[in-house]
Design a protein around this motif. Structure first.
Motif, mmCIF file in Angstrom:
data_model
loop_
_atom_site.group_PDB
_atom_site.id
_atom_site.type_symbol
_atom_site.label_atom_id
_atom_site.label_comp_id
_atom_site.label_asym_id
_atom_site.label_seq_id
_atom_site.Cartn_x
_atom_site.Cartn_y
_atom_site.Cartn_z
ATOM 1 N N CYS A 20 42.328 36.574 32.080
ATOM 2 C CA CYS A 20 42.689 36.247 33.458
ATOM 3 C C CYS A 20 42.870 37.466 34.282
ATOM 4 O O CYS A 20 43.570 37.072 35.239
ATOM 5 C CB CYS A 20 43.615 35.090 33.443
ATOM 6 N N GLU A 21 42.602 38.671 33.754
ATOM 7 C CA GLU A 21 43.093 40.025 34.425
ATOM 8 C C GLU A 21 42.604 39.971 35.882
ATOM 9 O O GLU A 21 43.584 39.962 36.788
ATOM 10 C CB GLU A 21 42.847 41.224 33.944
ATOM 11 N N LYS A 22 41.277 39.616 36.036
ATOM 12 C CA LYS A 22 40.745 39.660 37.438
ATOM 13 C C LYS A 22 41.026 38.554 38.479
ATOM 14 O O LYS A 22 41.566 38.835 39.544
ATOM 15 C CB LYS A 22 39.475 39.688 37.236
ATOM 16 N N LYS A 23 41.204 37.505 37.774
ATOM 17 C CA LYS A 23 41.776 36.237 38.439
ATOM 18 C C LYS A 23 43.269 36.669 38.924
ATOM 19 O O LYS A 23 43.776 36.376 40.134
ATOM 20 C CB LYS A 23 41.860 34.942 37.748
ATOM 21 N N TRP A 25 44.773 39.201 39.538
ATOM 22 C CA TRP A 25 44.746 40.474 40.404
ATOM 23 C C TRP A 25 44.519 39.828 41.699
ATOM 24 O O TRP A 25 45.153 40.178 42.732
ATOM 25 C CB TRP A 25 43.717 41.395 39.890
ATOM 26 N N GLN A 26 43.567 38.957 41.841
ATOM 27 C CA GLN A 26 42.643 38.461 43.165
ATOM 28 C C GLN A 26 44.102 37.611 43.693
ATOM 29 O O GLN A 26 44.465 37.773 44.630
ATOM 30 C CB GLN A 26 41.562 37.666 42.821
ATOM 31 N N LEU A 37 44.687 46.984 38.475
ATOM 32 C CA LEU A 37 44.053 46.792 37.559
ATOM 33 C C LEU A 37 43.113 47.737 36.792
ATOM 34 O O LEU A 37 41.951 47.964 37.392
ATOM 35 C CB LEU A 37 43.277 45.439 37.618
ATOM 36 N N LEU A 39 40.029 49.392 35.245
ATOM 37 C CA LEU A 39 39.088 48.807 34.901
ATOM 38 C C LEU A 39 38.018 49.860 34.296
ATOM 39 O O LEU A 39 38.136 50.987 34.651
ATOM 40 C CB LEU A 39 38.197 47.957 35.780
ATOM 41 N N THR A 54 31.932 45.406 33.402
ATOM 42 C CA THR A 54 33.217 45.870 33.706
ATOM 43 C C THR A 54 34.140 45.128 33.247
ATOM 44 O O THR A 54 34.450 44.040 33.615
ATOM 45 C CB THR A 54 33.340 46.195 35.442
ATOM 46 N N PRO A 56 38.539 45.000 31.897
ATOM 47 C CA PRO A 56 40.222 45.516 31.969
ATOM 48 C C PRO A 56 40.276 46.714 30.905
ATOM 49 O O PRO A 56 39.787 46.404 29.536
ATOM 50 C CB PRO A 56 40.932 44.358 31.921
ATOM 51 N N LEU A 62 48.248 44.041 33.815
ATOM 52 C CA LEU A 62 48.276 44.216 35.277
ATOM 53 C C LEU A 62 49.506 45.232 35.644
ATOM 54 O O LEU A 62 50.647 45.049 34.873
ATOM 55 C CB LEU A 62 48.130 43.274 36.239
#
Length: 174
Positions: A20-23, A25-26, A37, A39, A54, A56, A62
């Motif tokens: 869930c790193e991208k979620k 971050w958003q 983050l 990447l 792409t 993490p 994060l």
């Protein structure tokens, strides 16, 4: 977000839910919280094809650049689990360590690796040529290759960059 006078922003590492790193971050960015983050691109092999994805660099982590009073707001964000702590306090990540991560990930011609192994202390080196000139790290040997390892003490990973030995000088012990 309001700022309190006299308080400086610091970088902190946070642990987030798996994948869930991208979620996270958003969500943090939507709240106005500065976060980073790291990447990188990797080629993934499936039975029928290869694809560049792409992902993490540091799974589950994060970095947030916040004032201490923003910690609760950060923790109340979806997918954020906790701050990485030392002796019960959120660990501050030095600005230099974040800048080093950014420099490592910027040039595409470098070979980047990640090791969860406990790397034995070695010689401290400085890069004297190439896009990472001025970066300092520890000379390690990993799987028969000589690489420079950058370790952020608060997280259990060592980031490795394959740099020709001719581009390194040993920093004498002080």
């Amino acid at each position: 977000m309001t700022t309190h006078e006299g308080e400086n922003k610091s970088w902190y590492a946070i642990y987030v839910k798996s994948r869930c790193e991208k979620k996270a971050w958003q969500k943090l960015t939507d709240k106005g919280i500065e976060c980073y983050l790291p990447l990188h691109e990797k080629v993934r092999q499936w039975s029928d094809r290869k694809k560049k994805v792409t992902i993490p660099l540091l799974p589950g982590y994060l970095f947030v650049h916040i004032h201490p009073h923003e910690m609760n707001c950060t923790l109340q964000t979806d997918h954020v689990l906790c701050f990485i702590t030392t002796a019960g306090k959120a660990s501050v990540i030095r600005d230099e360590e974040i800048q080093t991560l950014k420099r490592i990930l910027a040039p595409e011609e470098l070979t980047i690796g990640l090791s969860a192994e406990a790397v034995a202390p070695g010689q401290q080196v400085e890069v004297i040529a190439g896009p990472l000139r001025g970066m300092q790290g520890e000379l390690i040997q990993l799987k028969g290759k000589k690489v420079v390892g950058v370790h952020i003490r608060q997280i259990p990973y060592t980031i490795t960059v394959d740099i020709p030995l001719a581009h390194l000088i040993v920093i004498p012990n002080q």
